[in-house]
Write a protein that holds these residues in place. Structure first.
Motif, PDB file in Angstrom:
ATOM      1  N   ILE A   1       0.669  -1.206  -0.212  1.00 52.99           N
ATOM      2  CA  ILE A   1      -0.222   0.128   0.141  1.00 52.99           C
ATOM      3  C   ILE A   1       0.967   1.092  -0.147  1.00 52.99           C
ATOM      4  O   ILE A   1       1.467   1.574   1.163  1.00 52.99           O
ATOM      5  CB  ILE A   1      -0.667  -0.179   0.679  1.00 52.99           C
ATOM      6  N   THR A   2       0.853   1.798  -1.007  1.00 50.59           N
ATOM      7  CA  THR A   2       2.235   3.290  -1.323  1.00 50.59           C
ATOM      8  C   THR A   2       1.019   4.315  -1.660  1.00 50.59           C
ATOM      9  O   THR A   2       0.285   4.539  -2.356  1.00 50.59           O
ATOM     10  CB  THR A   2       2.750   3.252  -2.075  1.00 50.59           C
ATOM     11  N   SER A   3       1.004   5.597  -0.780  1.00 50.68           N
ATOM     12  CA  SER A   3       0.493   6.409  -0.961  1.00 50.68           C
ATOM     13  C   SER A   3       0.701   7.458  -1.831  1.00 50.68           C
ATOM     14  O   SER A   3       2.234   7.527  -2.500  1.00 50.68           O
ATOM     15  CB  SER A   3       0.450   7.126   0.862  1.00 50.68           C
TER      16      SER A   3
ATOM     17  N   ILE B   1      -5.977  10.008  -6.287  1.00 48.71           N
ATOM     18  CA  ILE B   1      -5.261   9.115  -5.412  1.00 48.71           C
ATOM     19  C   ILE B   1      -5.089   7.973  -6.026  1.00 48.71           C
ATOM     20  O   ILE B   1      -5.786   6.984  -6.035  1.00 48.71           O
ATOM     21  CB  ILE B   1      -6.245  10.045  -3.454  1.00 48.71           C
ATOM     22  N   ASP B   2      -3.923   6.862  -5.762  1.00 55.51           N
ATOM     23  CA  ASP B   2      -3.612   5.825  -6.029  1.00 55.51           C
ATOM     24  C   ASP B   2      -3.004   4.997  -4.296  1.00 55.51           C
ATOM     25  O   ASP B   2      -2.179   5.486  -3.859  1.00 55.51           O
ATOM     26  CB  ASP B   2      -3.001   5.520  -7.222  1.00 55.51           C
ATOM     27  N   PHE B   3      -3.050   3.685  -4.955  1.00 54.19           N
ATOM     28  CA  PHE B   3      -2.448   3.174  -3.097  1.00 54.19           C
ATOM     29  C   PHE B   3      -2.374   2.040  -3.879  1.00 54.19           C
ATOM     30  O   PHE B   3      -1.519   1.294  -2.680  1.00 54.19           O
ATOM     31  CB  PHE B   3      -3.225   3.478  -2.191  1.00 54.19           C
TER      32      PHE B   3
ATOM     33  N   PHE C   1      -2.499   1.980  -8.912  1.00 54.39           N
ATOM     34  CA  PHE C   1      -3.669   1.982  -8.814  1.00 54.39           C
ATOM     35  C   PHE C   1      -4.876   2.697  -8.098  1.00 54.39           C
ATOM     36  O   PHE C   1      -4.290   2.453  -6.015  1.00 54.39           O
ATOM     37  CB  PHE C   1      -4.275   1.375 -10.019  1.00 54.39           C
ATOM     38  N   ASN C   2      -6.381   2.626  -7.593  1.00 54.18           N
ATOM     39  CA  ASN C   2      -6.887   2.842  -6.348  1.00 54.18           C
ATOM     40  C   ASN C   2      -8.094   1.584  -6.883  1.00 54.18           C
ATOM     41  O   ASN C   2      -8.192   0.531  -8.472  1.00 54.18           O
ATOM     42  CB  ASN C   2      -6.853   3.868  -6.282  1.00 54.18           C
ATOM     43  N   ILE C   3      -9.377   1.527  -6.095  1.00 54.26           N
ATOM     44  CA  ILE C   3     -10.411   0.619  -6.491  1.00 54.26           C
ATOM     45  C   ILE C   3     -11.024   1.507  -7.944  1.00 54.26           C
ATOM     46  O   ILE C   3     -12.116   0.538  -8.523  1.00 54.26           O
ATOM     47  CB  ILE C   3     -11.624   1.115  -5.316  1.00 54.26           C
TER      48      ILE C   3
END
Length: 157
Positions: free
Chosen positions: A40-42, A110-112, A125-127
């Protein structure tokens, strides 16, 4: 109506996970979840997939509004048929809205989710991105199945 509920669930999960990451992690902070595979990367992205068209917010606004309008039109048109297609549309709509909210509020997405596949660091990427991808795959699968059914009807008389 149930497909719009699915869309809202996707938007809610997307925004909740992004909110959690921004509240609990510093920008570029990374937490390894599965060593060598998932972290998990901000991260922030002011472009589209893989950072293309970075900073072109006006283009994303226009394209997203058009896509949302077209999806709502077709979801209303086919609401009583084609469940596979409708689920695909709901996923695409949820993903589009999720990232659109970010672009409006923050002028970036916002990707994580940071995945390593065979030593390749896949773009973060994200949800919402995941929902868009799943939705497009479902759409393609539905179209291929529909095409095969229609070809079978043509050949079988």
């Amino acid at each position: 109506m149930r497909y719009y509920i699915l869309t809202l669930i996707i938007v809610f999960l997307d925004q909740l996970t992004k909110w959690t990451v921004t509240r609990s992690m510093d920008l570029y902070e990374s937490i390894e979840v599965i060593p060598g595979f998932l972290s998990i990367t901000s991260h922030r992205n002011s472009g589209a997939a893989w950072g293309i068209l970075e900073g072109q917010m006006w283009l994303f606004y226009i394209v997203t509004v058009i896509v949302i309008g077209v999806l709502i039109y077709y979801m209303n048109l086919y609401k009583d048929s084609y469940p596979g297609l409708m689920i695909g549309f709901a996923f695409i709509l949820g993903g589009a809205i999720g990232n659109f909210i970010d672009r409006i509020l923050f002028q970036e997405v916002i990707d994580f989710i940071d995945v390593y596949i065979f030593n390749y660091d896949f773009p973060i990427f994200n949800i919402a991105d995941s929902a868009l991808t799943v939705g497009v795959v479902l759409f393609i699968v539905f179209m291929l199945i529909d095409e095969m059914k229609n070809k079978g009807k043509k050949f079988n008389g």
